[in-house]
Write a protein that holds these residues in place. Structure first.
Motif, PDB file in Angstrom:
ATOM      1  N   LEU A 159       0.857  -1.178   0.000  1.00  0.00           N
ATOM      2  CA  LEU A 159       0.000   0.000   0.000  1.00  0.00           C
ATOM      3  C   LEU A 159       0.898   1.235   0.000  1.00  0.00           C
ATOM      4  O   LEU A 159       1.859   1.303   0.765  1.00  0.00           O
ATOM      5  CB  LEU A 159      -0.918   0.016   1.220  1.00  0.00           C
ATOM      6  N   LEU A 160       0.575   2.200  -0.822  1.00  0.00           N
ATOM      7  CA  LEU A 160       1.458   3.332  -1.051  1.00  0.00           C
ATOM      8  C   LEU A 160       1.852   4.059   0.234  1.00  0.00           C
ATOM      9  O   LEU A 160       3.024   4.293   0.494  1.00  0.00           O
ATOM     10  CB  LEU A 160       0.791   4.303  -2.032  1.00  0.00           C
ATOM     11  N   ASP A 161       0.903   4.419   1.064  1.00  0.00           N
ATOM     12  CA  ASP A 161       1.184   5.215   2.261  1.00  0.00           C
ATOM     13  C   ASP A 161       1.385   4.363   3.514  1.00  0.00           C
ATOM     14  O   ASP A 161       1.635   4.889   4.584  1.00  0.00           O
ATOM     15  CB  ASP A 161       0.034   6.211   2.479  1.00  0.00           C
ATOM     16  N   TYR A 162       1.285   3.050   3.372  1.00  0.00           N
ATOM     17  CA  TYR A 162       1.364   2.151   4.529  1.00  0.00           C
ATOM     18  C   TYR A 162       2.694   2.246   5.276  1.00  0.00           C
ATOM     19  O   TYR A 162       2.703   2.342   6.506  1.00  0.00           O
ATOM     20  CB  TYR A 162       1.097   0.720   4.060  1.00  0.00           C
ATOM     21  N   PRO A 163       3.862   2.233   4.591  1.00  0.00           N
ATOM     22  CA  PRO A 163       5.122   2.349   5.345  1.00  0.00           C
ATOM     23  C   PRO A 163       5.210   3.644   6.150  1.00  0.00           C
ATOM     24  O   PRO A 163       5.735   3.652   7.268  1.00  0.00           O
ATOM     25  CB  PRO A 163       6.204   2.292   4.251  1.00  0.00           C
ATOM     26  N   ASN A 164       4.674   4.741   5.598  1.00  0.00           N
ATOM     27  CA  ASN A 164       4.687   6.002   6.346  1.00  0.00           C
ATOM     28  C   ASN A 164       3.806   5.923   7.585  1.00  0.00           C
ATOM     29  O   ASN A 164       4.186   6.388   8.663  1.00  0.00           O
ATOM     30  CB  ASN A 164       4.211   7.154   5.450  1.00  0.00           C
ATOM     31  N   HIS A 165       2.606   5.334   7.434  1.00  0.00           N
ATOM     32  CA  HIS A 165       1.727   5.136   8.601  1.00  0.00           C
ATOM     33  C   HIS A 165       2.440   4.304   9.660  1.00  0.00           C
ATOM     34  O   HIS A 165       2.459   4.651  10.839  1.00  0.00           O
ATOM     35  CB  HIS A 165       0.443   4.400   8.200  1.00  0.00           C
ATOM     36  N   LEU A 166       3.020   3.189   9.227  1.00  0.00           N
ATOM     37  CA  LEU A 166       3.644   2.261  10.167  1.00  0.00           C
ATOM     38  C   LEU A 166       4.826   2.906  10.882  1.00  0.00           C
ATOM     39  O   LEU A 166       4.989   2.747  12.099  1.00  0.00           O
ATOM     40  CB  LEU A 166       4.082   1.001   9.418  1.00  0.00           C
ATOM     41  N   ALA A 167       5.636   3.651  10.142  1.00  0.00           N
ATOM     42  CA  ALA A 167       6.788   4.318  10.758  1.00  0.00           C
ATOM     43  C   ALA A 167       6.333   5.361  11.780  1.00  0.00           C
ATOM     44  O   ALA A 167       6.872   5.445  12.890  1.00  0.00           O
ATOM     45  CB  ALA A 167       7.645   4.965   9.680  1.00  0.00           C
ATOM     46  N   ARG A 168       5.324   6.165  11.410  1.00  0.00           N
ATOM     47  CA  ARG A 168       4.821   7.187  12.326  1.00  0.00           C
ATOM     48  C   ARG A 168       4.257   6.548  13.599  1.00  0.00           C
ATOM     49  O   ARG A 168       4.524   7.005  14.714  1.00  0.00           O
ATOM     50  CB  ARG A 168       3.741   8.028  11.636  1.00  0.00           C
ATOM     51  N   LEU A 169       3.502   5.471  13.433  1.00  0.00           N
ATOM     52  CA  LEU A 169       2.899   4.810  14.581  1.00  0.00           C
ATOM     53  C   LEU A 169       3.958   4.154  15.456  1.00  0.00           C
ATOM     54  O   LEU A 169       3.847   4.145  16.687  1.00  0.00           O
ATOM     55  CB  LEU A 169       1.866   3.788  14.101  1.00  0.00           C
ATOM     56  N   PHE A 170       4.992   3.603  14.838  1.00  0.00           N
ATOM     57  CA  PHE A 170       6.097   3.009  15.604  1.00  0.00           C
ATOM     58  C   PHE A 170       6.811   4.075  16.429  1.00  0.00           C
ATOM     59  O   PHE A 170       7.125   3.858  17.601  1.00  0.00           O
ATOM     60  CB  PHE A 170       7.075   2.307  14.658  1.00  0.00           C
ATOM     61  N   VAL A 171       7.057   5.230  15.824  1.00  0.00           N
ATOM     62  CA  VAL A 171       7.716   6.323  16.552  1.00  0.00           C
ATOM     63  C   VAL A 171       6.827   6.771  17.710  1.00  0.00           C
ATOM     64  O   VAL A 171       7.302   6.981  18.838  1.00  0.00           O
ATOM     65  CB  VAL A 171       8.029   7.501  15.600  1.00  0.00           C
ATOM     66  N   MET A 172       5.526   6.910  17.467  1.00  0.00           N
ATOM     67  CA  MET A 172       4.616   7.346  18.535  1.00  0.00           C
ATOM     68  C   MET A 172       4.575   6.346  19.677  1.00  0.00           C
ATOM     69  O   MET A 172       4.502   6.729  20.841  1.00  0.00           O
ATOM     70  CB  MET A 172       3.209   7.561  17.962  1.00  0.00           C
ATOM     71  N   ALA A 173       4.640   5.046  19.332  1.00  0.00           N
ATOM     72  CA  ALA A 173       4.627   4.016  20.375  1.00  0.00           C
ATOM     73  C   ALA A 173       5.923   4.013  21.173  1.00  0.00           C
ATOM     74  O   ALA A 173       5.942   3.611  22.338  1.00  0.00           O
ATOM     75  CB  ALA A 173       4.399   2.644  19.741  1.00  0.00           C
ATOM     76  N   SER A 174       7.017   4.460  20.558  1.00  0.00           N
ATOM     77  CA  SER A 174       8.326   4.445  21.214  1.00  0.00           C
ATOM     78  C   SER A 174       8.566   5.666  22.089  1.00  0.00           C
ATOM     79  O   SER A 174       9.486   5.664  22.915  1.00  0.00           O
ATOM     80  CB  SER A 174       9.434   4.372  20.157  1.00  0.00           C
ATOM     81  N   LEU A 175       7.794   6.722  21.882  1.00  0.00           N
ATOM     82  CA  LEU A 175       7.981   7.947  22.660  1.00  0.00           C
ATOM     83  C   LEU A 175       7.236   7.864  23.980  1.00  0.00           C
ATOM     84  O   LEU A 175       6.174   7.235  24.046  1.00  0.00           O
ATOM     85  CB  LEU A 175       7.478   9.151  21.869  1.00  0.00           C
ATOM     86  N   PRO A 176       7.727   8.448  25.025  1.00  0.00           N
ATOM     87  CA  PRO A 176       8.986   9.167  25.185  1.00  0.00           C
ATOM     88  C   PRO A 176      10.121   8.260  25.640  1.00  0.00           C
ATOM     89  O   PRO A 176      11.197   8.740  25.965  1.00  0.00           O
ATOM     90  CB  PRO A 176       8.650  10.201  26.251  1.00  0.00           C
ATOM     91  N   GLY A 177       9.898   6.945  25.651  1.00  0.00           N
ATOM     92  CA  GLY A 177      10.886   6.020  26.198  1.00  0.00           C
ATOM     93  C   GLY A 177      12.171   5.882  25.410  1.00  0.00           C
ATOM     94  O   GLY A 177      13.201   5.547  25.970  1.00  0.00           O
ATOM     95  N   ASP A 178      12.141   6.128  24.115  1.00  0.00           N
ATOM     96  CA  ASP A 178      13.334   5.991  23.289  1.00  0.00           C
ATOM     97  C   ASP A 178      14.059   7.340  23.226  1.00  0.00           C
ATOM     98  O   ASP A 178      13.565   8.279  22.595  1.00  0.00           O
ATOM     99  CB  ASP A 178      12.934   5.537  21.880  1.00  0.00           C
ATOM    100  N   PRO A 179      15.240   7.453  23.868  1.00  0.00           N
ATOM    101  CA  PRO A 179      15.907   8.759  23.915  1.00  0.00           C
ATOM    102  C   PRO A 179      16.383   9.253  22.547  1.00  0.00           C
ATOM    103  O   PRO A 179      16.431  10.462  22.309  1.00  0.00           O
ATOM    104  CB  PRO A 179      17.088   8.523  24.858  1.00  0.00           C
ATOM    105  N   VAL A 180      16.711   8.331  21.636  1.00  0.00           N
ATOM    106  CA  VAL A 180      17.164   8.753  20.313  1.00  0.00           C
ATOM    107  C   VAL A 180      16.005   9.372  19.531  1.00  0.00           C
ATOM    108  O   VAL A 180      16.117  10.468  18.969  1.00  0.00           O
ATOM    109  CB  VAL A 180      17.780   7.562  19.541  1.00  0.00           C
ATOM    110  N   LEU A 181      14.852   8.667  19.483  1.00  0.00           N
ATOM    111  CA  LEU A 181      13.702   9.204  18.760  1.00  0.00           C
ATOM    112  C   LEU A 181      13.161  10.458  19.430  1.00  0.00           C
ATOM    113  O   LEU A 181      12.671  11.362  18.751  1.00  0.00           O
ATOM    114  CB  LEU A 181      12.608   8.142  18.654  1.00  0.00           C
ATOM    115  N   ALA A 182      13.254  10.534  20.758  1.00  0.00           N
ATOM    116  CA  ALA A 182      12.736  11.702  21.481  1.00  0.00           C
ATOM    117  C   ALA A 182      13.506  12.975  21.139  1.00  0.00           C
ATOM    118  O   ALA A 182      12.982  14.078  21.316  1.00  0.00           O
ATOM    119  CB  ALA A 182      12.776  11.445  22.980  1.00  0.00           C
ATOM    120  N   GLN A 183      14.752  12.838  20.633  1.00  0.00           N
ATOM    121  CA  GLN A 183      15.505  14.017  20.214  1.00  0.00           C
ATOM    122  C   GLN A 183      14.913  14.660  18.968  1.00  0.00           C
ATOM    123  O   GLN A 183      15.079  15.859  18.744  1.00  0.00           O
ATOM    124  CB  GLN A 183      16.957  13.638  19.909  1.00  0.00           C
ATOM    125  N   PHE A 184      14.232  13.849  18.150  1.00  0.00           N
ATOM    126  CA  PHE A 184      13.763  14.333  16.857  1.00  0.00           C
ATOM    127  C   PHE A 184      12.247  14.480  16.754  1.00  0.00           C
ATOM    128  O   PHE A 184      11.758  15.229  15.914  1.00  0.00           O
ATOM    129  CB  PHE A 184      14.231  13.396  15.737  1.00  0.00           C
TER     130      PHE A 184
END
Length: 198
Positions: free
Chosen positions: A38-63
């Motif tokens: 699906l065209l936009d599926y990887p973008n959805h999945l990446a965004r949702l993964f980042v949201m699930a990782s915040l604020p616990g992931d210090p690397v992603l929380a920087q960005f």
């Protein structure tokens, strides 16, 4: 309540068997790949993964930092990140696509049943257009809102006269859920129940 005749019971059983087989057939493509094409599926999945990782992931929380507001089109953002904290990302992603694929078919069956008072094979024809351009472009929130709008309209038709308070509360909560899915779903819901009332 009068007893159900054996013919009607057999017809209902045959319908639900056909419906179940159709659902399995619609879900088979999702079992063949980790990432559905699906065209936009990887973008959805990446965004949702980042949201699930915040604020616990210090690397992603920087960005990244979530910025919440009361706006439509947030259904995935509200429901998927808690699941990603428990289940693998690709499993949750395919489950979301599976719900997206099945919900319009289930909505069409329920809405037809509410309008006519009987089960029919005609609504199963919606499966022919399930894998459509909108799905392939990744408009998951929109498609979910269409299926949910038909389910809520069916609930309104079924319960309006029998249990009006339950119908009002259910459909009001459903309308709020539709707002967070997609505004077009809310519009479809209003059109379906408005036309029924007229």
């Amino acid at each position: 309540m009068p007893p159900i005749s054996p013919d009607r019971l057999a017809a209902g059983t045959a319908f639900w068997c056909a419906f179940s087989l159709l659902c399995v057939a619609l879900l088979v493509p999702l079992t063949l790949v980790d990432v559905p094409p699906l065209l936009d599926y990887p973008n959805h999945l990446a965004r949702l993964f980042v949201m699930a990782s915040l604020p616990g992931d210090p690397v992603l929380a920087q960005f990244y930092a979530p910025h919440w507001a009361i706006i439509p089109n947030l259904a995935l953002d509200l429901t998927v990140p808690p699941l990603l904290r428990v289940f693998p990302v690709h499993l949750v992603g395919r489950a979301v696509v599976a719900v997206t694929v099945l919900l319009p078919v289930l909505g069409a069956v329920a809405y037809h049943r509410a309008l006519t008072g009987r089960l029919s094979y005609w609504p199963l024809g919606t499966a022919l257009v399930t894998y459509n351009g909108l799905l392939l472009r990744g408009f998951l929130n929109f498609i979910v809102s269409m299926g949910l709008a038909m389910l809520l309209a069916a609930a309104w038709i079924e319960w309006r006269d029998r249990n009006p308070m339950f119908a009002i509360v259910t459909c009001a909560a459903g309308a709020m859920a539709l707002f967070f899915c997609h505004l077009d779903g809310l519009l479809l819901f209003a059109i379906l129940i408005g036309s029924h009332e007229l």
